[in-house]
Design a protein around this motif. Structure first.
Motif, PDB file in Angstrom:
ATOM      1  N   GLU A  60       0.638  -1.058  -0.462  1.00 41.44           N
ATOM      2  CA  GLU A  60       0.207  -0.135  -0.119  1.00 41.44           C
ATOM      3  C   GLU A  60       0.249   1.051   0.443  1.00 41.44           C
ATOM      4  O   GLU A  60       0.530   2.264  -0.521  1.00 41.44           O
ATOM      5  N   ALA A  68       1.653   3.615  -5.199  1.00 45.13           N
ATOM      6  CA  ALA A  68       1.624   5.200  -6.157  1.00 45.13           C
ATOM      7  C   ALA A  68       1.767   5.301  -6.690  1.00 45.13           C
ATOM      8  O   ALA A  68       1.900   6.281  -7.844  1.00 45.13           O
ATOM      9  N   ALA A  70       2.792   3.131 -10.226  1.00 47.62           N
ATOM     10  CA  ALA A  70       1.613   3.892 -11.303  1.00 47.62           C
ATOM     11  C   ALA A  70       2.072   4.943 -11.620  1.00 47.62           C
ATOM     12  O   ALA A  70       1.943   4.992 -12.908  1.00 47.62           O
ATOM     13  N   ASP A  71       2.089   6.071 -11.109  1.00 52.35           N
ATOM     14  CA  ASP A  71       2.621   7.751 -11.229  1.00 52.35           C
ATOM     15  C   ASP A  71       4.135   7.534 -12.635  1.00 52.35           C
ATOM     16  O   ASP A  71       3.872   8.083 -13.298  1.00 52.35           O
ATOM     17  N   VAL A 115      -6.246  -2.669  -2.611  1.00 52.18           N
ATOM     18  CA  VAL A 115      -5.742  -2.653  -3.866  1.00 52.18           C
ATOM     19  C   VAL A 115      -5.926  -1.900  -5.373  1.00 52.18           C
ATOM     20  O   VAL A 115      -5.923  -1.038  -5.676  1.00 52.18           O
ATOM     21  N   GLU A 128      -9.330   0.374  -5.172  1.00 47.77           N
ATOM     22  CA  GLU A 128      -8.308   2.189  -4.121  1.00 47.77           C
ATOM     23  C   GLU A 128      -7.250   2.269  -5.916  1.00 47.77           C
ATOM     24  O   GLU A 128      -7.535   3.012  -6.585  1.00 47.77           O
ATOM     25  N   HIS A 129      -6.656   1.300  -7.003  1.00 46.12           N
ATOM     26  CA  HIS A 129      -5.840   1.905  -8.351  1.00 46.12           C
ATOM     27  C   HIS A 129      -6.510   1.583  -8.894  1.00 46.12           C
ATOM     28  O   HIS A 129      -5.739   1.003 -10.009  1.00 46.12           O
TER      29      HIS A 129
END
Ligand SMILES: [Zn+2]
Length: 284
Positions: free
Chosen positions: A170, A174, A177-178, A201, A204-205
């Motif tokens: 977690e 992010a 992902a970016d 996860v 959310e993503h």
């Protein structure tokens, strides 16, 4: 259901595992080269191992209906041992082979200068051989290590869509992902990620560029964690097509960039039903 485990060390598993994996829907695996637990003392130890990943293990897997591919590299832990670092000179010979679908696992363990050197050299080899890379993130200082890994990947010039950053959680998802890299999650029995946390996860993503693996090896681990995560996804309301994307099409798309995946066709409606330890087959 068809399942592709994109990171599992079958060399350390039994034929019972292969049988159970097939019954659970696993039809393809990628086995990244890793350390032996016991330190290697010469380059010959690597080449015998790579040869086994390319010869014996795919043969063993095929006997149980599972297609086996591998990745080869000097792993982060052994990058610190000068007796092992010499393997970088023989790697190009292996990266030319058909069963090799990526360079990996590479990355950081303790973030030493030797690991920096091995990571940079192997990213360059991946570019040269036009192969994707599987990047391990350290289990300690994970956020710092992942950030530094992404910096080195960016500097190498390899396109982010050819990079899979593995063992995420977690805290690190992010930033990966970016970056545009693919995201790998290893689901373990009692530490790190669980299937329930994985489902959150994904909620959310999203499911794009997401891969789920068991990373099963000779430590406490479970080669059926891919299937258990798929079941947890279904229980949480994900549909069959989304489960198929995460469990099959994503790994096919990622490793397919090698141009060497060449899997036999497996249909999405593969009907092995998995219920605990008992297997029921439908539609026959
Ligand atoms: Zn591994």
């Amino acid at each position: 259901m068809r399942i592709f485990d994109p990171h599992i060390h079958m060399t350390s598993r039994t034929t019972d595992d292969y049988e159970a994996m097939y019954a659970a829907g696993v039809r393809a695996v990628v086995e990244p080269s890793f350390w032996l637990g016991q330190p290697r003392t010469s380059v010959g130890s690597f080449t015998d191992y790579f040869d086994a990943l390319l010869g014996w293990e795919p043969f063993r897997a095929a006997q149980f209906g599972i297609q086996h591919r591998c990745t080869v590299a000097l792993n982060p832990k052994e990058a610190n041992d000068p007796r092992c670092a010499e393997v970088l000179d023989v790697l190009p010979r292996y990266l030319a082979k058909d069963g090799v679908v990526a360079v990996g696992e590479i990355g950081y363990d303790s973030m030493t200068p030797e690991e920096d050197e091995a990571l940079a050299r192997q990213l360059a080899l991946a570019v040269e051989h036009d192969l994707p890379v599987l990047v391990h993130t350290p289990h300690r200082d994970k956020a710092v290590g992942t950030r530094r890994t992404l910096d080195v990947v960016r500097e190498s010039g390899i396109p982010p869509e050819r990079v899979l950053v593995d063992h995420l959680n977690e805290l690190t998802v992010a930033m990966v992902a970016d970056s545009g890299c693919w995201m790998g999650f290893s689901i373990y029995p009692d530490t790190k990620m669980s299937e329930e946390r994985m489902v959150r996860v994904l909620q959310e993503h999203g499911t794009a560029r997401m891969l789920v693996n068991s990373a099963a090896d000779w430590g406490r681990s479970d080669p059926l964690k891919t299937r258990r995560t798929a079941d947890a996804m279904l229980a949480a309301g994900f549909d069959d097509d989304t489960v198929d994307q995460v469990m099959w099409r994503n790994p096919v798309d990622f490793y397919g960039q090698s141009g060497r995946l060449g899997l036999d066709e497996i249909k999405p409606d593969d009907t092995a039903l998995f219920q605990g330890n008992s297997i029921k087959r439908g539609g026959e």
